[in-house]
Design a protein around this motif. Structure first.
Motif, short mmCIF file in Angstrom:
data_model
loop_
_atom_site.label_atom_id
_atom_site.label_comp_id
_atom_site.label_asym_id
_atom_site.label_seq_id
_atom_site.Cartn_x
_atom_site.Cartn_y
_atom_site.Cartn_z
N PHE A 11 0.83 -1.20 0.00
CA PHE A 11 0.00 0.00 0.00
C PHE A 11 0.87 1.26 0.00
O PHE A 11 0.67 2.18 -0.78
CB PHE A 11 -0.92 -0.01 1.22
CG PHE A 11 -1.63 1.30 1.44
CD1 PHE A 11 -2.72 1.64 0.65
CD2 PHE A 11 -1.19 2.18 2.40
CE1 PHE A 11 -3.37 2.85 0.84
CE2 PHE A 11 -1.83 3.39 2.59
CZ PHE A 11 -2.92 3.73 1.81
N PHE A 12 1.87 1.31 0.89
CA PHE A 12 2.73 2.48 0.98
C PHE A 12 3.57 2.66 -0.28
O PHE A 12 3.80 3.77 -0.73
CB PHE A 12 3.60 2.43 2.23
CG PHE A 12 2.83 2.71 3.48
CD1 PHE A 12 2.26 3.95 3.70
CD2 PHE A 12 2.66 1.72 4.43
CE1 PHE A 12 1.53 4.22 4.85
CE2 PHE A 12 1.94 1.98 5.59
CZ PHE A 12 1.37 3.22 5.80
N GLU A 14 2.74 1.70 -3.36
CA GLU A 14 1.85 2.20 -4.42
C GLU A 14 1.46 3.65 -4.18
O GLU A 14 1.37 4.45 -5.12
CB GLU A 14 0.61 1.32 -4.52
CG GLU A 14 0.89 -0.07 -5.05
CD GLU A 14 -0.31 -1.00 -4.95
OE1 GLU A 14 -1.42 -0.51 -4.70
OE2 GLU A 14 -0.11 -2.22 -5.11
N SER A 15 1.23 4.00 -2.92
CA SER A 15 0.88 5.39 -2.58
C SER A 15 2.03 6.33 -2.95
O SER A 15 1.81 7.41 -3.50
CB SER A 15 0.58 5.52 -1.09
OG SER A 15 -0.54 4.75 -0.75
N TRP A 16 3.24 5.92 -2.63
CA TRP A 16 4.40 6.75 -2.94
C TRP A 16 4.56 6.93 -4.44
O TRP A 16 4.84 8.03 -4.92
CB TRP A 16 5.66 6.12 -2.35
CG TRP A 16 6.84 7.03 -2.42
CD1 TRP A 16 7.90 6.93 -3.27
CD2 TRP A 16 7.08 8.19 -1.63
NE1 TRP A 16 8.78 7.95 -3.06
CE2 TRP A 16 8.30 8.75 -2.05
CE3 TRP A 16 6.38 8.82 -0.60
CZ2 TRP A 16 8.84 9.89 -1.49
CZ3 TRP A 16 6.92 9.96 -0.04
CH2 TRP A 16 8.12 10.48 -0.48
N GLU A 18 2.15 6.89 -6.64
CA GLU A 18 1.08 7.80 -7.08
C GLU A 18 1.42 9.25 -6.73
O GLU A 18 1.12 10.16 -7.50
CB GLU A 18 -0.25 7.42 -6.45
CG GLU A 18 -0.87 6.16 -7.03
CD GLU A 18 -1.20 6.27 -8.51
OE1 GLU A 18 -1.70 7.32 -8.94
OE2 GLU A 18 -0.93 5.30 -9.23
#
Length: 64
Positions: A11-12, A14-16, A18
């Motif tokens: 999750f982190f 992919e968030s980074w 984005e």
């Protein structure tokens, strides 16, 4: 436990990735957006203040 840790890391990650795609506003844009937001907040605040005073006076007249 390992699966939830792996999911959190994914999750982190992919968030980074984005966040890297985001077009961040420049200083000029940020200043103008801030002025618009502050103006809107002040305007809405004044509107509700005037509305509150009017309604308070009307209620006072009805109570008397």
């Amino acid at each position: 436990m390992k699966k939830s840790f792996k999911s959190a890391m994914s999750f982190f990650s992919e968030s980074w990735s984005e966040l890297r795609k985001v077009k961040w506003p420049g200083r000029k844009e940020l200043t103008s957006y801030t002025i618009v937001v502050m103006g809107t907040v002040i305007g809405v605040g004044l509107y509700f203040t005037v509305l509150d005073v009017i309604i308070s006076h009307l209620v006072e007249l009805v109570i008397r």
